[in-house]
Design a protein around this motif. Structure first.
Motif, PDB file in Angstrom:
ATOM      1  N   ASP A 712     -19.211  28.139  25.165  1.00  0.00           N
ATOM      2  CA  ASP A 712     -17.808  28.399  25.504  1.00  0.00           C
ATOM      3  C   ASP A 712     -17.130  29.258  24.432  1.00  0.00           C
ATOM      4  O   ASP A 712     -16.268  30.088  24.743  1.00  0.00           O
ATOM      5  N   LEU A 713     -17.528  29.038  23.173  1.00  0.00           N
ATOM      6  CA  LEU A 713     -16.990  29.877  22.099  1.00  0.00           C
ATOM      7  C   LEU A 713     -17.395  31.330  22.315  1.00  0.00           C
ATOM      8  O   LEU A 713     -16.590  32.244  22.106  1.00  0.00           O
ATOM      9  N   ALA A 714     -18.633  31.559  22.718  1.00  0.00           N
ATOM     10  CA  ALA A 714     -19.096  32.920  22.987  1.00  0.00           C
ATOM     11  C   ALA A 714     -18.265  33.564  24.093  1.00  0.00           C
ATOM     12  O   ALA A 714     -17.836  34.719  23.974  1.00  0.00           O
ATOM     13  N   LEU A 715     -18.020  32.818  25.173  1.00  0.00           N
ATOM     14  CA  LEU A 715     -17.244  33.371  26.284  1.00  0.00           C
ATOM     15  C   LEU A 715     -15.804  33.625  25.863  1.00  0.00           C
ATOM     16  O   LEU A 715     -15.229  34.680  26.170  1.00  0.00           O
ATOM     17  N   ASP A 716     -15.196  32.675  25.170  1.00  0.00           N
ATOM     18  CA  ASP A 716     -13.809  32.854  24.734  1.00  0.00           C
ATOM     19  C   ASP A 716     -13.682  34.023  23.755  1.00  0.00           C
ATOM     20  O   ASP A 716     -12.726  34.810  23.820  1.00  0.00           O
ATOM     21  N   GLY A 717     -14.656  34.135  22.848  1.00  0.00           N
ATOM     22  CA  GLY A 717     -14.617  35.235  21.885  1.00  0.00           C
ATOM     23  C   GLY A 717     -14.740  36.588  22.561  1.00  0.00           C
ATOM     24  O   GLY A 717     -14.012  37.533  22.230  1.00  0.00           O
ATOM     25  N   ALA A 718     -15.654  36.689  23.522  1.00  0.00           N
ATOM     26  CA  ALA A 718     -15.822  37.951  24.235  1.00  0.00           C
ATOM     27  C   ALA A 718     -14.585  38.294  25.042  1.00  0.00           C
ATOM     28  O   ALA A 718     -14.187  39.464  25.131  1.00  0.00           O
ATOM     29  N   SER A 736     -30.748  31.281  30.037  1.00  0.00           N
ATOM     30  CA  SER A 736     -30.568  29.859  30.366  1.00  0.00           C
ATOM     31  C   SER A 736     -29.222  29.330  29.894  1.00  0.00           C
ATOM     32  O   SER A 736     -28.701  28.353  30.439  1.00  0.00           O
ATOM     33  N   VAL A 737     -28.628  29.972  28.884  1.00  0.00           N
ATOM     34  CA  VAL A 737     -27.295  29.546  28.418  1.00  0.00           C
ATOM     35  C   VAL A 737     -26.285  29.694  29.543  1.00  0.00           C
ATOM     36  O   VAL A 737     -25.494  28.770  29.818  1.00  0.00           O
ATOM     37  N   ALA A 738     -26.273  30.834  30.223  1.00  0.00           N
ATOM     38  CA  ALA A 738     -25.333  31.054  31.323  1.00  0.00           C
ATOM     39  C   ALA A 738     -25.624  30.145  32.499  1.00  0.00           C
ATOM     40  O   ALA A 738     -24.706  29.591  33.130  1.00  0.00           O
ATOM     41  N   VAL A 739     -26.890  29.949  32.811  1.00  0.00           N
ATOM     42  CA  VAL A 739     -27.252  29.114  33.962  1.00  0.00           C
ATOM     43  C   VAL A 739     -26.810  27.674  33.735  1.00  0.00           C
ATOM     44  O   VAL A 739     -26.241  27.025  34.628  1.00  0.00           O
ATOM     45  N   ARG A 740     -27.050  27.146  32.525  1.00  0.00           N
ATOM     46  CA  ARG A 740     -26.656  25.759  32.231  1.00  0.00           C
ATOM     47  C   ARG A 740     -25.145  25.586  32.328  1.00  0.00           C
ATOM     48  O   ARG A 740     -24.655  24.602  32.904  1.00  0.00           O
ATOM     49  N   THR A 749     -16.674  29.537  41.508  1.00  0.00           N
ATOM     50  CA  THR A 749     -15.938  30.767  41.176  1.00  0.00           C
ATOM     51  C   THR A 749     -15.616  30.863  39.687  1.00  0.00           C
ATOM     52  O   THR A 749     -14.748  31.620  39.284  1.00  0.00           O
ATOM     53  N   SER A 750     -16.302  30.072  38.867  1.00  0.00           N
ATOM     54  CA  SER A 750     -16.017  30.073  37.434  1.00  0.00           C
ATOM     55  C   SER A 750     -16.494  31.371  36.792  1.00  0.00           C
ATOM     56  O   SER A 750     -17.262  32.139  37.375  1.00  0.00           O
ATOM     57  N   ARG A 751     -16.028  31.597  35.563  1.00  0.00           N
ATOM     58  CA  ARG A 751     -16.449  32.785  34.834  1.00  0.00           C
ATOM     59  C   ARG A 751     -17.945  32.752  34.537  1.00  0.00           C
ATOM     60  O   ARG A 751     -18.601  33.796  34.478  1.00  0.00           O
ATOM     61  N   TRP A 752     -18.494  31.547  34.360  1.00  0.00           N
ATOM     62  CA  TRP A 752     -19.928  31.451  34.111  1.00  0.00           C
ATOM     63  C   TRP A 752     -20.727  31.859  35.342  1.00  0.00           C
ATOM     64  O   TRP A 752     -21.786  32.468  35.226  1.00  0.00           O
ATOM     65  N   HIS A 753     -20.233  31.537  36.518  1.00  0.00           N
ATOM     66  CA  HIS A 753     -20.910  31.990  37.719  1.00  0.00           C
ATOM     67  C   HIS A 753     -20.876  33.521  37.817  1.00  0.00           C
ATOM     68  O   HIS A 753     -21.836  34.143  38.267  1.00  0.00           O
ATOM     69  N   GLU A 754     -19.751  34.122  37.427  1.00  0.00           N
ATOM     70  CA  GLU A 754     -19.665  35.582  37.415  1.00  0.00           C
ATOM     71  C   GLU A 754     -20.727  36.174  36.492  1.00  0.00           C
ATOM     72  O   GLU A 754     -21.369  37.184  36.825  1.00  0.00           O
ATOM     73  N   LEU A 755     -20.934  35.534  35.328  1.00  0.00           N
ATOM     74  CA  LEU A 755     -21.915  36.043  34.379  1.00  0.00           C
ATOM     75  C   LEU A 755     -23.340  35.899  34.897  1.00  0.00           C
ATOM     76  O   LEU A 755     -24.182  36.785  34.698  1.00  0.00           O
ATOM     77  N   VAL A 756     -23.613  34.751  35.585  1.00  0.00           N
ATOM     78  CA  VAL A 756     -24.940  34.588  36.175  1.00  0.00           C
ATOM     79  C   VAL A 756     -25.178  35.674  37.215  1.00  0.00           C
ATOM     80  O   VAL A 756     -26.265  36.265  37.300  1.00  0.00           O
ATOM     81  N   SER A 757     -24.141  35.969  38.004  1.00  0.00           N
ATOM     82  CA  SER A 757     -24.256  37.048  38.997  1.00  0.00           C
ATOM     83  C   SER A 757     -24.489  38.388  38.314  1.00  0.00           C
ATOM     84  O   SER A 757     -25.304  39.201  38.772  1.00  0.00           O
ATOM     85  N   ALA A 758     -23.790  38.611  37.208  1.00  0.00           N
ATOM     86  CA  ALA A 758     -23.968  39.872  36.475  1.00  0.00           C
ATOM     87  C   ALA A 758     -25.394  40.003  35.959  1.00  0.00           C
ATOM     88  O   ALA A 758     -26.002  41.076  36.003  1.00  0.00           O
ATOM     89  N   LEU A 759     -25.960  38.897  35.479  1.00  0.00           N
ATOM     90  CA  LEU A 759     -27.322  38.945  34.962  1.00  0.00           C
ATOM     91  C   LEU A 759     -28.334  39.236  36.065  1.00  0.00           C
ATOM     92  O   LEU A 759     -29.364  39.871  35.826  1.00  0.00           O
ATOM     93  N   SER A 760     -28.031  38.780  37.282  1.00  0.00           N
ATOM     94  CA  SER A 760     -28.987  38.971  38.376  1.00  0.00           C
ATOM     95  C   SER A 760     -28.878  40.352  39.006  1.00  0.00           C
ATOM     96  O   SER A 760     -29.818  40.812  39.646  1.00  0.00           O
ATOM     97  N   THR A 761     -27.738  41.008  38.845  1.00  0.00           N
ATOM     98  CA  THR A 761     -27.554  42.310  39.503  1.00  0.00           C
ATOM     99  C   THR A 761     -27.570  43.476  38.525  1.00  0.00           C
ATOM    100  O   THR A 761     -27.987  44.569  38.880  1.00  0.00           O
TER     101      THR A 761
END
Length: 1009
Positions: A712-718, A736-740, A749-761
């Motif tokens: 969460d610190l990584a996401l907030d910092g970015a 695996s950090v984003a997936v967990r 619809t969380s920001r982490w789900h957006e990042l998982v989608s970004a990693l897959s596309t």
């Protein structure tokens, strides 16, 4: 200019150049003179066409012609010479050889005339009597060379005075005939042909210029040169670069040879003057009687332009360059004195910078230093650091005490050219007393801030801190303190609005600190000044890359050109950018090439950063753990731990190396220390990456709560920095950090789900800022190279190009191409068609782009030089996945605007085209959903509603689009629309027999409240 070969010759007529034009006007005039006068004197300037005109005229005569060419004999005693003349024996032998083929008896008697006791005058008179009644034309070319020989002059004087009816004598001289030559004043027997007679008219000049292939208005050279043949024939203005400089130099040598010593000296020495020469200026350069000399030069045919009143003379460009080279041949004392006099003249005219240059070339460094102090502020004000650097280097050693202007110049050059060694040398050479006094001088605080920057870079942190203590309060002090905080771990940071209150070097310095400490938001909100645009450009490129605006960073990088780029850009940022673009080899090449640039700066910081970047590339691009370990060890040896921000970076890459090696427990302390340091702002730009690696290390070692907090610190910092690109890069290493974290979220619809989608596309973005070949494959298909549309003879060639462009590295195997382009064909037939498609594509490829075949593999080289609309679209979508906020919105909008051109190869349908088209359509649908989401977060409600409805029109069963439409309706304050949308959603779900989402029902209930 003479067309004959050098040296004294007699007999045959000289050869003429092939470009010589007929001049019937001039030939007719010469014939008229020869019919009326026994002696014709052609006395005109060098290069006036005397010899050429004479040859053309005598060729058309029925009379025999005896030609004697005198130039080049030992004893040339013209103004440029100084020998003893041709000499009577040599002269008589030349006359004998020329006359003998036509009148042998005369030649024999002339030989007898050389008997001892016979005077030169008697020999000349005898020759005249022997030629009586003979229809012979005797031409003497180069008469000016006999001026220093009394015998030869007496012989020719007797010949002129005694020449009877019948023979005719033509004397050709590049100047007025020698005074020792008598008999030429008889107007009844002697006629002169001079410069005005030989000059080109406009028609002749036009024909001549056409003959040598010069498309020039003939009126200009005719008017400027008075029709002087050489002035017209040879381009003295530099308009025709094809004319050899050697030719001009040879002509210039001849031109100077016809001048007196005083005339030649004035031309050579005043060639330093670049805006015309007057007698007054020539006098200031120490030339004697310049008014008299210039008056004489006005009567010469030379490549000079004169003012209407004749007071100002300008040597034409090519002639002046020759004269300037002659200046360098002066003896050292004369050249030094000339340059000092010229410098004094320049100073009197207010041209102090030019005066400094001349004084430095003269070796008078003390006077040059005094002059430089006056103008250095202006030089630095226009960012002409190269000039300031040159002056400072040539004025070493600096005097003690160092004057304020010289101190400021040295420090500005040190900062602007990344030469921190220069500032460190000043501090060491002049000591504490010098920099202590700077604090109280105007501009001294800024100079001290630059000195702090120099000492900080070379590793003299304690010395930099001492200087900070004497600096008065103000922006320079705050900037210097923020810089030192990156080393000692203290907390000072740049004030949020500081960049708006400083200019010049302080602005550029603050920009660098803001980037290094992760304060990118300040760079986004700042409107840079001229100094920032020059010195801060690399940091702007770096900030754009960190924020995920890789395409803009690449374009900005390309606009800086291929010249001497700033050190940070060449040595650090180019490698980072190439890595982000997926161009591994170019990244490594840039890193290694940058080491030489770093060595020239003397910067310990840049050395350490280059080693840390080597470790990063080794780990992230190659997974080369031994190379990374060597780079990290060398960085530690060079003092990496002395700087808090580099220590944090070292901890980050050490931690990643340990994770990749499976040493998870060993990685934790390195990453914990790095994250802790970065949270205080030291190297904070890498905080999201370090925190992601720390999250993975903690999870592997059993600390799940700590892993979640680090993630969460990584996401907030970015999010705070706007560096989602760096976050995505770290998550690519540890997905695996984003997936967990996404699995732990209550909503999809969380920001982490957006990042998982970004990693897959998202895929590594690559491309070329200035492509050589562009394939417009969305909408009507077009192929464009360098602004010109190409039309291969086979349509399959375009499809072949499209297939290759869509593949990694622009490469594909033959079997894949056959299946895609020629499905159902027999193997032999398909191969034949493929060969034809390849051949026709190669026909239209621009220079520098090739389609190579290595066994069964076809490759476009270089692949980065080819771009397509669909490739650009995918690249932009990949970039958008790495961006946040307005940047992400702008990128998505740009991508969607490209898609509006039409569908992929919409006029063709094959299996692979249909598959590719479907992939792009699906990506566009996701992009519209992403754009609607971003629009809603930014408060762009109207755009969010429009985009959500566009998605639902294409796919009415996409639940995320319904969610966005509902949220947009609520944000617009329309309860009726909210309910209508929900009822439409229920109907859509019923059509596919899927129960409505309870999550969506709860959303509606919440929104209605």
């Amino acid at each position: 200019m003479r067309s004959s070969d050098p040296g004294a010759t007699s007999g045959a007529l000289p050869r003429l150049p092939s470009h010589v034009i007929p001049r019937p006007r001039l030939v007719h005039r010469i014939h008229q003179f020869l019919d009326r006068y026994p002696v014709l004197v052609m006395a005109a300037s060098a290069g006036s066409g005397k010899t050429t005109a004479a040859v053309q005229a005598v060729r058309e005569l029925s009379s025999p012609v005896a030609w004697v060419s005198l130039p080049g004999l030992p004893g040339d005693a013209g103004p440029g010479g100084g020998g003893s003349g041709v000499g009577r024996p040599a002269f008589t032998r030349l006359l004998e050889a020329a006359v003998e083929p036509h009148v042998p008896a005369v030649a024999a008697e002339l030989t007898a005339a050389l008997a001892p006791g016979r005077t030169a005058a008697e020999a000349g008179a005898l020759l005249a009597r022997l030629l009586a009644g003979r229809d012979l034309v005797l031409v003497l070319d180069g008469v000016e060379t006999i001026g220093g020989d009394t015998d030869a002059a007496w012989l020719l004087t007797a010949l002129v005075g005694s020449l009877p009816e019948g023979p005719r004598l033509v004397l050709i001289s590049r100047q007025d005939p020698p005074r020792s030559l008598g008999g030429l004043g008889d107007v009844h027997r002697v006629v002169f042909l001079e410069d005005e007679d030989l000059a080109f008219d406009v028609a002749e000049a036009a024909e001549c210029l056409r003959g040598i292939g010069r498309d020039t208005d003939p009126r200009r050279p005719v008017d400027a040169m008075g029709g002087w043949v050489t002035g017209v024939l040879y381009d003295w203005w530099d308009a025709d670069s094809s004319v050899s400089a050697v030719q001009h130099d040879r002509i210039a040598v001849e031109l100077l040879a016809q001048l007196t010593a005083a005339e030649a000296s004035l031309l050579v020495r005043t060639s330093l003057l670049d805006d015309g020469v007057t007698a007054e200026q020539a006098n200031a350069l120490g030339l004697p009687s310049p008014d008299r000399t210039m008056a004489a030069l006005r009567g010469r045919r030379l490549p000079l332009a004169w003012s209407p009143d004749g007071s100002t003379m300008v040597a034409l460009p090519r002639f002046r360059r020759y004269l300037q080279r002659e200046v360098l041949r002066l003896d050292e004392d004369s050249l030094r004195a000339l340059r000092r006099a010229y410098a004094t003249l320049l100073q009197g005219r207010g041209r102090h910078e030019d005066a400094v240059a001349e004084l430095l070339m003269s070796g008078d460094t003390d006077t040059a230093r005094r002059a430089a102090e006056r103008v250095l502020p202006d030089v630095l004000g226009r960012l002409d650091l190269a000039t300031a650097e040159s002056w400072l280097d040539r004025m070493r050693p600096a005097p003690r005490p160092l004057t304020p202007n010289l101190a400021a110049a040295g420090l500005h050059v040190a900062f602007g050219l990344e030469q921190c060694w220069r500032g460190a040398h000043l501090a060491e050479h002049h000591g504490r007393a010098w920099w202590s006094e700077l604090a109280g001088q105007p501009g001294g605080a800024e100079d001290l801030a630059l000195l702090v920057w120099c000492l900080w870079h070379v590793g003299s942190i304690d010395g930099a801190r001492e200087i900070l203590h004497v600096m008065p309060a103000g922006h320079p002090h705050d900037i210097a303190a923020a810089l030192l905080a990156l080393a000692d771990g203290s907390t000072p940071r740049l004030a949020p609005d500081l960049l708006d209150h400083v200019t010049g070097p302080l602005e550029a310095m603050a920009t660098r600190i803001a980037f290094m400490s992760g304060q990118l938001r300040q760079l986004q909100d700042h409107s840079p000044g001229a100094r920032h645009r020059a010195a801060g450009a690399p940091w702007t490129v770096a900030a754009a890359r960190a924020e995920g605006r890789v395409f803009q960073a690449e374009q900005a990088h390309a606009t800086l050109g291929d010249g001497q780029r700033p050190v940070w850009l060449a040595a650090i940022e180019t490698a980072e950018l190439m890595s982000d673009l997926g161009r591994r080899d170019e990244a490594w090449a840039a890193l290694l090439a940058g080491r030489e640039r770093i060595a020239a700066t003397g910067s310990r910081v840049y050395e350490i950063l280059s080693l840390l970047l080597e470790a990063k590339l080794a780990l992230r691009l190659d997974r080369d753990l031994p190379r990374a370990a060597r780079a990290l060890a060398e960085a530690e040896r060079r003092g990496c731990a002395r700087y808090a921000f580099t220590a944090g970076l070292a901890g980050t890459w050490q931690g990643l190396a340990l994770l990749l090696a499976g040493r998870d427990h060993d990685a934790v302390p390195h990453l914990t220390t790095a994250v802790s340091a970065m949270r205080t702002g030291h190297g904070g730009l890498a905080l999201p990456m370090a925190a992601v690696y720390l999250s993975e290390a903690l999870w592997r070692t059993g600390d799940e709560d700590g892993a979640d907090a680090a993630a969460d610190l990584a996401l907030d910092g970015a999010t705070a920095q706007g560096t989602r690109n760096l976050l995505v890069q770290a998550l690519e290493d540890m997905p695996s950090v984003a997936v967990r974290r996404a699995d732990a979220q209550p909503s999809h619809t969380s920001r982490w789900h957006e990042l998982v989608s970004a990693l897959s596309t998202a895929r590594p973005v690559s491309g070329c800022a200035v492509p050589r070949l562009t394939l417009q494959d969305l909408g009507p298909v077009r192929l464009v190279a360098d602004g010109r549309e190409l039309h291969p003879r086979l349509a399959k060639s375009v499809e072949l190009l499209a297939f290759l462009v869509s593949r990694p590295a622009g490469s594909a195997r033959r079997q894949d191409l056959l299946r895609a382009l020629f499905p159902g064909r027999s193997d032999a037939t398909g191969r034949s068609y493929l060969r034809q498609a390849v051949y026709r594509l190669r026909e239209v490829l621009p220079d520098g782009l090739s389609l190579l075949q290595d066994r069964d593999v076809y490759t476009l080289t270089p692949a980065s030089a080819v771009t397509s609309a669909s490739g650009t679209l995918q690249r932009l979508l990949a970039e958008a996945a790495r961006q946040d906020g307005e940047h992400r919105w702008e990128t998505l909008q740009y991508a969607l605007s490209i898609a509006e051109r039409g569908s992929y190869f919409d006029s063709l349908s094959t299996h692979w085209l249909d598959t590719r088209r479907a992939e792009l359509d699906a990506a566009l649908l996701r992009a519209r959903v992403d754009a609607a989401t971003v629009a809603l977060h930014l408060g762009r409600v109207r755009e969010a509603r429009r985009l959500a409805r566009a998605v639902l029109d294409s796919d009415p069963y996409r639940e995320q689009a319904w969610r966005l439409a509902l949220c947009a309706a609520e944000a617009a304050g329309s309860d009726d629309e909210l309910l209508d949308l929900y009822r439409a959603y229920l109907r859509a779900m019923k059509e596919i027999e899927v129960p409505p989402s309870a999550d969506l029902r709860r959303l509606v209930d919440r929104l209605r409240r």
